[in-house]
Design an enzyme around this catalytic site. Structure first.
Site, PDB file in Angstrom:
ATOM      1  N   LEU A 141       0.850  -1.194   0.000  1.00 41.15           N
ATOM      2  CA  LEU A 141       0.000   0.000   0.000  1.00 41.15           C
ATOM      3  C   LEU A 141       0.880   1.236   0.000  1.00 41.15           C
ATOM      4  O   LEU A 141       1.786   1.352   0.836  1.00 41.15           O
ATOM      5  CB  LEU A 141      -0.899   0.045   1.250  1.00 41.15           C
ATOM      6  CG  LEU A 141      -2.039  -0.963   1.365  1.00 41.15           C
ATOM      7  CD1 LEU A 141      -2.700  -0.828   2.733  1.00 41.15           C
ATOM      8  CD2 LEU A 141      -3.059  -0.747   0.262  1.00 41.15           C
ATOM      9  N   HIS A 142       0.607   2.152  -0.930  1.00 42.72           N
ATOM     10  CA  HIS A 142       1.370   3.404  -0.916  1.00 42.72           C
ATOM     11  C   HIS A 142       0.631   4.578  -1.547  1.00 42.72           C
ATOM     12  O   HIS A 142       1.073   5.711  -1.446  1.00 42.72           O
ATOM     13  CB  HIS A 142       2.708   3.220  -1.645  1.00 42.72           C
ATOM     14  CG  HIS A 142       2.565   3.170  -3.140  1.00 42.72           C
ATOM     15  ND1 HIS A 142       2.096   2.056  -3.802  1.00 42.72           N
ATOM     16  CD2 HIS A 142       2.802   4.099  -4.094  1.00 42.72           C
ATOM     17  CE1 HIS A 142       2.068   2.301  -5.097  1.00 42.72           C
ATOM     18  NE2 HIS A 142       2.484   3.535  -5.310  1.00 42.72           N
ATOM     19  N   ARG A 143      -0.506   4.346  -2.209  1.00 39.20           N
ATOM     20  CA  ARG A 143      -1.203   5.430  -2.886  1.00 39.20           C
ATOM     21  C   ARG A 143      -1.708   6.452  -1.876  1.00 39.20           C
ATOM     22  O   ARG A 143      -2.223   6.081  -0.817  1.00 39.20           O
ATOM     23  CB  ARG A 143      -2.377   4.892  -3.695  1.00 39.20           C
ATOM     24  CG  ARG A 143      -2.002   3.907  -4.790  1.00 39.20           C
ATOM     25  CD  ARG A 143      -1.478   4.606  -6.009  1.00 39.20           C
ATOM     26  NE  ARG A 143      -1.159   3.642  -7.066  1.00 39.20           N
ATOM     27  CZ  ARG A 143      -0.695   3.970  -8.257  1.00 39.20           C
ATOM     28  NH1 ARG A 143      -0.480   5.233  -8.550  1.00 39.20           N
ATOM     29  NH2 ARG A 143      -0.416   3.045  -9.151  1.00 39.20           N
ATOM     30  N   ARG A 185       6.687   5.882   2.456  1.00 41.23           N
ATOM     31  CA  ARG A 185       5.573   6.830   2.594  1.00 41.23           C
ATOM     32  C   ARG A 185       4.543   6.303   3.588  1.00 41.23           C
ATOM     33  O   ARG A 185       4.054   7.028   4.463  1.00 41.23           O
ATOM     34  CB  ARG A 185       4.930   7.064   1.227  1.00 41.23           C
ATOM     35  CG  ARG A 185       3.745   8.020   1.261  1.00 41.23           C
ATOM     36  CD  ARG A 185       2.938   7.985  -0.037  1.00 41.23           C
ATOM     37  NE  ARG A 185       1.983   9.077  -0.084  1.00 41.23           N
ATOM     38  CZ  ARG A 185       2.164  10.202  -0.765  1.00 41.23           C
ATOM     39  NH1 ARG A 185       3.268  10.361  -1.477  1.00 41.23           N
ATOM     40  NH2 ARG A 185       1.261  11.150  -0.737  1.00 41.23           N
ATOM     41  N   ASP A 213      -2.245  -1.684  -4.074  1.00 45.74           N
ATOM     42  CA  ASP A 213      -2.804  -0.534  -4.795  1.00 45.74           C
ATOM     43  C   ASP A 213      -1.852  -0.099  -5.911  1.00 45.74           C
ATOM     44  O   ASP A 213      -1.974   0.992  -6.454  1.00 45.74           O
ATOM     45  CB  ASP A 213      -3.136   0.621  -3.862  1.00 45.74           C
ATOM     46  CG  ASP A 213      -1.946   1.123  -3.050  1.00 45.74           C
ATOM     47  OD1 ASP A 213      -0.801   0.709  -3.320  1.00 45.74           O
ATOM     48  OD2 ASP A 213      -2.169   1.950  -2.138  1.00 45.74           O
TER      49      ASP A 213
END
Length: 373
Positions: A207-209, A242, A282
């Site tokens: 997950l990073h969006r 992030r 994502d």
């Protein structure tokens, strides 16, 4: 030194997997001088250096050194830095890949310098304008002289936007070229065994969006949904820097049963994906990689720029509320969608631009896997 100079512009980690096949196929050609341009968006050891080594990429010929910041900082500073590089030593062609802010910045700089510009992965659309990547894709495509697409859907997207069909050439997905060239290394890696996991009895999460991780009220429900899944299925989660920052800022932690890992190299990550039961992500590229490997994929987004994965049934879209149902849904068997030869079609297109008679494709094809080892 003479030769047709080609800038291969990479910024974030996924870009490296896309420029690597082009480097392999062009680096030994007498008529061509490929040059790796790294903007610096991902420049630490875990997110860039180790992967460059794995993929047989050289140290960047041009290193702009622009770390990721806000969209304005990243785009503005990258335009300025790449413009200076173009003014000092202009290439014959600039190739930008993907959809990150630095890719857009490099495209703008090349466009304003009058440098011929090609976009690799042109035409991908999720039709969600709230995603920064969607805006970047559209702007890059409309700036580019050459649009290299992955499939017929991408071709149609570009034609619908009024772009000249003469600029569009379908070449396939270079991400799959990298995967196929590295199959041996991926198979040889211990993968789950090195983590005490049973093959095909665990899931992989990425997950990073921004829409998923930048706000606690979006991230917390996703972590809760992962906690529910992890009661029955162990999950491993290589945590993007992030995401780690946002979790720390919000006071959130990974739930029991979700094993956090640092960012992994290309081979280590794909070795986990290839032997997993499901991938929850994502990321655009991970959707395609998992689908090509025949691994069930769940994408935590309302839309995807890889609609073919959903059409083929290997990928399902979900949110926190529907994640469990999507994970447990049956998936059809399917043949591979891409042939792992996209780099050869790109090389042929660049040879035409350079006015060079094509060499036999088999010669370049034989060379690529050795370059990746």
């Amino acid at each position: 030194m003479s030769g047709f100079v080609v800038h291969l512009v990479a910024a974030a980690r996924p870009n490296l997997m896309k420029v690597a096949p082009l480097w392999w196929v062009l680096k030994d050609e007498a008529w061509c001088r490929p040059r790796l341009v790294h903007t610096g968006q991902h420049r630490d050891a875990a997110m860039a250096d180790a992967i460059m080594g794995e993929l047989g990429l050289p140290a960047p010929h041009v290193a702009l050194g622009i770390a990721a910041g806000t969209h304005g900082e990243t785009i503005g500073r990258t335009i300025e830095a790449y413009d200076r590089a173009l003014a000092a030593d202009p290439p014959d062609l600039a190739v930008v890949v993907g959809d990150v802010h630095a890719s857009l910045a490099a495209a703008i700089a090349a466009r304003h310098r009058g440098i011929p510009l090609a976009h690799l992965e042109a035409g991908l659309r999720c039709f969600d304008r709230s995603m920064p990547e969607e805006t970047n894709r559209i702007l890059i495509d409309h700036a580019a002289d050459i649009l290299w697409t992955t499939d017929a859907v991408a071709d149609a997207n570009l034609r619908r936007e009024g772009l000249d069909p003469a600029r569009i050439e379908r070449i396939g997905d270079v991400t799959i070229d990298t995967l196929e060239a590295m199959r041996g290394a991926i198979a040889a890696h211990p993968g789950p065994a090195g983590l005490g996991l049973v093959p095909h009895r665990y899931g992989v999460v990425t997950l990073h969006r921004p829409a998923n991780v930048d706000r606690a009220d979006a991230l917390a429900p996703l972590l809760a949904a992962l906690a529910d899944l992890a009661r029955d299925l162990p999950l491993v989660f290589p945590v993007h820097p992030r995401t780690a920052r946002r979790m720390a800022e919000a006071g959130l932690a990974l739930p029991p049963g979700v094993r956090g890992l640092p960012p992994l190299g290309y081979v280590a990550f794909l070795a986990l994906v290839a032997r997993s039961a499901v991938v929850i992500t994502d990321s655009g590229g991970v959707q395609e990689e998992a689908s090509h490997l025949g691994i069930a994929c769940v994408t935590l987004r309302p839309a995807t720029e890889r609609p073919d994965t959903v059409t083929r049934g290997t990928n399902r879209l979900a949110d926190a509320a529907t994640l469990a149902a999507a994970v447990h849904a049956p998936r059809p068997a399917h043949p591979p969608h891409h042939d792992g030869q996209a780099r050869l079609r790109v090389a042929a297109a660049i040879r035409r631009l350079a006015g060079v008679v094509s060499v036999p494709a088999g010669r370049a094809a034989a060379r690529a896997p050795r370059a990746a080892s």
